[in-house]
Design a protein around this motif. Structure first.
Motif, PDB file in Angstrom:
ATOM      1  N   LEU A  94      -5.352   3.933   1.705  1.00  0.00           N
ATOM      2  CA  LEU A  94      -5.269   4.742   2.921  1.00  0.00           C
ATOM      3  C   LEU A  94      -6.144   4.147   4.024  1.00  0.00           C
ATOM      4  CD1 LEU A  94      -5.328   8.294   1.312  1.00  0.00           C
ATOM      5  CD2 LEU A  94      -3.479   7.378   2.722  1.00  0.00           C
ATOM      6  N   ARG A 149      -6.614  12.240   4.941  1.00  0.00           N
ATOM      7  CA  ARG A 149      -6.224  12.328   3.531  1.00  0.00           C
ATOM      8  C   ARG A 149      -7.349  11.867   2.618  1.00  0.00           C
ATOM      9  NH1 ARG A 149      -0.637   9.656   2.016  1.00  0.00           N
ATOM     10  NH2 ARG A 149      -1.427  10.308  -0.043  1.00  0.00           N
ATOM     11  N   ILE A 150      -8.080  10.835   3.043  1.00  0.00           N
ATOM     12  CA  ILE A 150      -9.210  10.355   2.225  1.00  0.00           C
ATOM     13  C   ILE A 150     -10.235  11.466   2.047  1.00  0.00           C
ATOM     14  CG2 ILE A 150     -11.160   8.753   2.142  1.00  0.00           C
ATOM     15  CD1 ILE A 150      -9.382   6.724   3.628  1.00  0.00           C
ATOM     16  N   GLU A 153      -4.455  10.160  10.446  1.00  0.00           N
ATOM     17  CA  GLU A 153      -3.899  10.968   9.353  1.00  0.00           C
ATOM     18  C   GLU A 153      -4.319  10.403   7.998  1.00  0.00           C
ATOM     19  OE1 GLU A 153      -1.193  11.813   6.104  1.00  0.00           O
ATOM     20  OE2 GLU A 153      -1.218   9.906   7.217  1.00  0.00           O
ATOM     21  N   ALA A 154      -4.362   9.078   7.877  1.00  0.00           N
ATOM     22  CA  ALA A 154      -4.778   8.448   6.625  1.00  0.00           C
ATOM     23  C   ALA A 154      -6.237   8.756   6.327  1.00  0.00           C
ATOM     24  CB  ALA A 154      -4.560   6.938   6.709  1.00  0.00           C
ATOM     25  N   THR A 200      -6.291   4.723  -4.235  1.00  0.00           N
ATOM     26  CA  THR A 200      -5.526   5.441  -3.212  1.00  0.00           C
ATOM     27  C   THR A 200      -6.317   5.530  -1.922  1.00  0.00           C
ATOM     28  OG1 THR A 200      -4.517   6.753  -4.967  1.00  0.00           O
ATOM     29  CG2 THR A 200      -4.276   7.565  -2.713  1.00  0.00           C
ATOM     30  N   ALA A 201      -7.599   5.882  -2.041  1.00  0.00           N
ATOM     31  CA  ALA A 201      -8.437   6.006  -0.850  1.00  0.00           C
ATOM     32  C   ALA A 201      -8.589   4.662  -0.143  1.00  0.00           C
ATOM     33  CB  ALA A 201      -9.804   6.573  -1.226  1.00  0.00           C
ATOM     34  N   TRP A 244       0.826  -1.215   0.000  1.00  0.00           N
ATOM     35  CA  TRP A 244       0.000   0.000   0.000  1.00  0.00           C
ATOM     36  C   TRP A 244       0.855   1.257   0.000  1.00  0.00           C
ATOM     37  CZ3 TRP A 244      -3.129  -2.691   4.343  1.00  0.00           C
ATOM     38  CH2 TRP A 244      -3.974  -3.659   3.770  1.00  0.00           C
ATOM     39  N   THR A 245       2.001   1.209   0.667  1.00  0.00           N
ATOM     40  CA  THR A 245       2.910   2.360   0.624  1.00  0.00           C
ATOM     41  C   THR A 245       3.391   2.599  -0.799  1.00  0.00           C
ATOM     42  OG1 THR A 245       3.619   1.989   2.902  1.00  0.00           O
ATOM     43  CG2 THR A 245       5.083   3.297   1.501  1.00  0.00           C
ATOM     44  N   ARG A 269      -4.551   1.072   5.409  1.00  0.00           N
ATOM     45  CA  ARG A 269      -3.433   1.453   6.280  1.00  0.00           C
ATOM     46  C   ARG A 269      -3.962   1.833   7.668  1.00  0.00           C
ATOM     47  NH1 ARG A 269       1.698   3.234   6.740  1.00  0.00           N
ATOM     48  NH2 ARG A 269       2.057   5.076   8.037  1.00  0.00           N
ATOM     49  N   LEU A 282       0.586   4.266  -2.713  1.00  0.00           N
ATOM     50  CA  LEU A 282       0.400   5.672  -2.353  1.00  0.00           C
ATOM     51  C   LEU A 282       1.494   6.542  -2.961  1.00  0.00           C
ATOM     52  CD1 LEU A 282      -0.629   5.204   1.381  1.00  0.00           C
ATOM     53  CD2 LEU A 282      -2.119   5.794  -0.532  1.00  0.00           C
TER      54      LEU A 282
END
Length: 811
Positions: free
Chosen positions: A429, A451-452, A447-448, A425-426, A412-413, A432, A416
């Motif tokens: 995140l 970002r979503i 934090e993830a 991407t969402a 997943w890193t 994660r 991203l």
């Protein structure tokens, strides 16, 4: 020789040639030059007919997020209400339009004589002249107006061509038809007319050229009738030119790419004694797969594979098509056997990545370690392919289900870093966050989720944002920030759908006064301002929108609906969809307004606490077949709203729906399952045809759902998951995920298709209850607090506010 026997004579010659000795000089005869028609047909046969959308497992899931978010006032494409107002509202012009609509064009013409030369007046005058038989007047006015009024250029050109054709001025008509732009709703009709004129003049090559855009792969929607009509016209043109090879290939094209059309049946009558090349058999099988006739395709492909060998291009296509059909039928070991040789031996950039993608899914079911390797190979060997980001996402999910959290986070890193603004991407995140929360590091995972939310409209769908908000509230609660968590739960609870349902349930258990406040807002939506102006964004530049809006303003509603209906709603932002919805609402087209309303509900974060949003939800959640649903649901012990929701998500209320796996009808029943349920009910034998009848399908679907509900002690999440994946799978997941809270259990369902299905069906169930006045609005019993439950080994811990036995029908 009579023309009707020419192809059969050619077949006889081929047969005779195959039965006599062949001399050395004849063994490698020079190939005859390929005709334009043969070349055109060969190009169609070389193009895969399997839509890439079928590669995904969850084919019935909502589409991707809309295009970039738009800020009202920031775009030059802002529309005020006056900008979409009708042109003919009063006076002589309104009366002329009324007369035109009533079939009195001459009277309309007389009324328009002194009404000036504004483009809308000129267009109405020209169309009145055309309908009144004054073709000369219409042709001149429409030809001039095509240059003066760009929004109506294609309509003016087409109708000018029709007027000139009536006058016998075929050269001029040909010119007008030829100028109609590709992409116009009138383009197919213009090309057919153009071919007709050229054929009459014996310009046969020009007629084929006119038809070519209609038969090129992907040129028109698969439901269009024009490609089949065009192929048959091309076959006739080939015969006139004595191009029997071209005729043969054109007939093969319609037989293979339009198999259920009347033209295909006529083509087969002329093909029965002719050779059927392997390429065309593959093309026909691919078309069957695209239309969800998987078993017919499998039967054809299994026979064909005995005659072709990898890595031949046709063999690669055939193996991939067979593997895809087997995966759709959930025959995963067989799918793996068909697809593995494609990945190993076929190097084509078109088929190999798709084969890897489909193979990875089937491997994830029976051989997860191999699936991770396949997904990694796809991502790194084909980094520019559209599936590369999904491959990394699924590699991580497969690793996580195998218990390797570090490997999952690594995949997943990488996703991203390489794909910072995709829908995957969402999801990466969120996954994660999920792992970090399970490790007790929810604060880091927040934090993830943030970002979503920031990606809404540019990489995150509204559903993904709602999921992030709900779990942010859950994480805040776990971190001891109760007030902040309750405020966020209250905001989410005002939404319809699955996460609104969960949030209301959380509030009912921990802050009843807050859920009462939310329910009051939902019961009496606010009457907000109408919301003009609206930013159409990129839609304002689309020819279909400009033309449809102008036709609508002039009162040509049928033509306007055709243009506006051609707009791809998946590519539009919220403002554009709302504008389009209001235009369809103005035309009185409920079907198209409902389609746009569904798209708008998917992309918007507005909840049904506002009056207009409430109307959108009501339109998006209709209740067809309600008397049948009420009767059979109550007999089966199922809430009618749940059955209505299941039908909405299964078939979109299409009684003749056929799924990728062969499920049929409103409730998408597999024939074998339907027969078992019918026997249990003492009902007559059920055929595939009877499953397409609503009365039978709803009765059997409700009975089956009722059986699953009883099997799982009234737990709707388990029952709905079983309806999709089977009770055996759900029993395995219950054992594996024992001790999880209900919301956690749904997020941990290991099959993406079933996970999304449960959310959609229960979300629709909750929405139907919100919109109705028939009773409860949460579908959840009051949730008892429970001690924090220990997760299974290898997983983190989470609160158990929603135990897996908490979701039950409202009885």
């Amino acid at each position: 020789m009579p023309r009707t026997s020419a192809l059969h004579s050619a077949a006889l010659l081929l047969t005779l040639a195959a039965t006599r000795p062949v001399s050395a000089a004849e063994q490698t005869p020079p190939a005859p030059p390929e005709s334009n028609i043969s070349r055109l047909a060969n190009e169609a046969g070389a193009q895969s007919q399997v839509d890439a959308a079928l590669d995904a497992v969850d084919e019935d899931a909502p589409g991707p997020a809309s295009g970039a978010a738009q800020s009202p006032g920031a775009s030059p494409h802002v529309f005020a209400e006056a900008d979409v107002a009708e042109s003919f509202t009063s006076g002589a012009r309104a009366e002329a339009k009324r007369l035109f609509d009533r079939g009195q064009p001459l009277r309309a013409l007389r009324l328009l004589e002194g009404e000036g030369d504004a483009p809308p007046v000129r267009y109405l005058r020209a169309m009145s002249a055309l309908r009144a038989g004054r073709a000369e007047v219409a042709a001149g006015e429409l030809s001039a107006l095509a240059e003066a009024h760009p929004a109506l250029r294609d309509h003016c050109l087409f109708h000018a061509g029709a007027a000139l054709e009536r006058l016998g001025r075929r050269r001029d008509a040909e010119q007008r038809y030829a100028e109609v732009a590709r992409g116009s709703t009138l383009f197919p009709r213009a090309r057919l007319a153009l071919a007709r004129i050229r054929q009459r003049r014996r310009e046969l090559a020009g007629a084929v050229e006119a038809l070519t855009p209609l038969v090129q792969p992907g040129a028109l929607d698969r439901s269009s009738t024009e490609p089949a009509e065009a192929w048959m016209a091309i076959a006739r043109l080939a015969r006139i030119q004595a191009d029997y090879d071209g005729e043969h290939r054109a007939l093969l094209a319609v037989w293979a790419t339009q198999p259920f059309s009347a033209e295909a049946r006529r083509a087969w009558e002329r093909l029965r004694l002719l050779p059927l090349p392997a390429k065309w058999k593959v093309t026909r099988a691919e078309t069957f797969i695209s239309l969800h006739h998987n078993r017919e395709a499998i039967s054809q492909l299994e026979q064909l594979l005995r005659t072709v060998q990898l890595p031949d291009e046709v063999a690669c296509r055939a193996h991939f098509a067979l593997g895809l059909a087997l995966r759709k039928e959930r025959r995963h070991p067989a799918a793996i056997r068909a697809l593995t040789p494609v990945v190993e031996q076929c190097r084509g950039a078109e088929v190999r990545p798709r084969a890897m993608y489909v193979l990875g899914y089937s491997q994830s079911v029976v051989d997860p370690a191999s699936a991770i390797t396949t997904y990694q190979s796809l991502a790194y060997e084909h980094p520019e392919h559209p599936y590369a980001d999904d491959a990394l996402l699924f590699a991580g999910e497969t690793a996580l289900h195998a218990g390797d959290e570090e490997a999952a986070l690594g995949h997943w890193t990488a996703l991203l870093e390489r794909f910072p603004a995709q829908e995957s991407t969402a999801d990466a995140l969120f996954r994660r966050f999920w792992v970090l929360r399970g490790r007790g590091a929810a604060a880091e995972g927040l934090e993830a989720l943030g970002r979503i939310e920031s990606l809404h409209g540019v990489g995150a769908s509204a559903a993904q944002v709602r999921r992030a908000r709900y779990w942010r509230a859950r994480a805040l609660e776990e971190l001891g920030k109760r007030e902040e968590a309750l405020s966020l739960f209250e905001a989410v609870a005002a939404d319809a759908g699955f996460y609104g349902l969960l949030a209301r349930s959380q509030l009912k258990a921990s802050a009843p006064e807050r859920v009462t406040r939310v329910l009051a807002r939902l019961a009496t939506p606010s009457e907000a301002a109408p919301g003009w102006p609206l930013d159409a964004g990129r839609m304002a530049d689309e020819p279909h929108f400009r033309t449809g809006l102008e036709l609508l303003r002039m009162g040509f509603r049928r033509e306007a609906l055709q243009e506006l209906g051609a707009i791809d709603t998946r590519a539009q932002g919220e403002g554009a969809l709302l504008l389009l919805y209001r235009l369809f609402e103005r035309t009185g087209s409920e079907r198209q307004a409902r389609s746009v309303a569904r798209a708008l509900v998917r992309v918007s974060l507005r909840g049904p606490t506002e009056a207009e949003a409430r109307r959108l939800y009501a339109l998006s959640y209709p209740q067809p077949f309600r008397p049948l649903v009420e009767r059979h649901s109550r007999a089966a012990g199922v809430d009618p709203d749940l059955m209505q929701a299941l039908m909405r998500e299964e078939s979109a209320f299409n009684p003749r729906a056929r799924s990728a796996t062969g499920a049929l009808g409103l409730a998408q029943l597999m024939p074998r399952t339907a027969q078992e349920v019918a026997r249990a009910l003492g009902a007559p034998d059920i055929t595939e045809q009877s499953l397409l009848e609503p009365r039978h399908n709803i009765r059997l679907g409700a009975a089956y759902l009722g059986t699953l509900r009883k099997q799982f002690d009234g737990n709707l999440a388990f029952a709905v998951a079983s309806y999709n994946a089977g009770p055996g799978a759900v029993l395995r997941w219950r054992r594996r995920l024992a001790g999880l809270a209900l919301d956690e259990w749904v997020e941990e369902i290991p099959v993406e298709e079933t996970r999304n299905y449960v959310k959609r069906v229960l979300g629709s169930f909750a929405t139907y209850q919100l919109l109705s006045a028939r009773g409860g609005v949460t579908a959840l019993e009051p949730v008892r607090r429970a001690q924090r439950a220990q997760r299974p080994e290898g997983r983190g811990q989470g609160t158990a506010l929603l135990r897996t036995q908490g979701l039950r029908s409202a009885e």
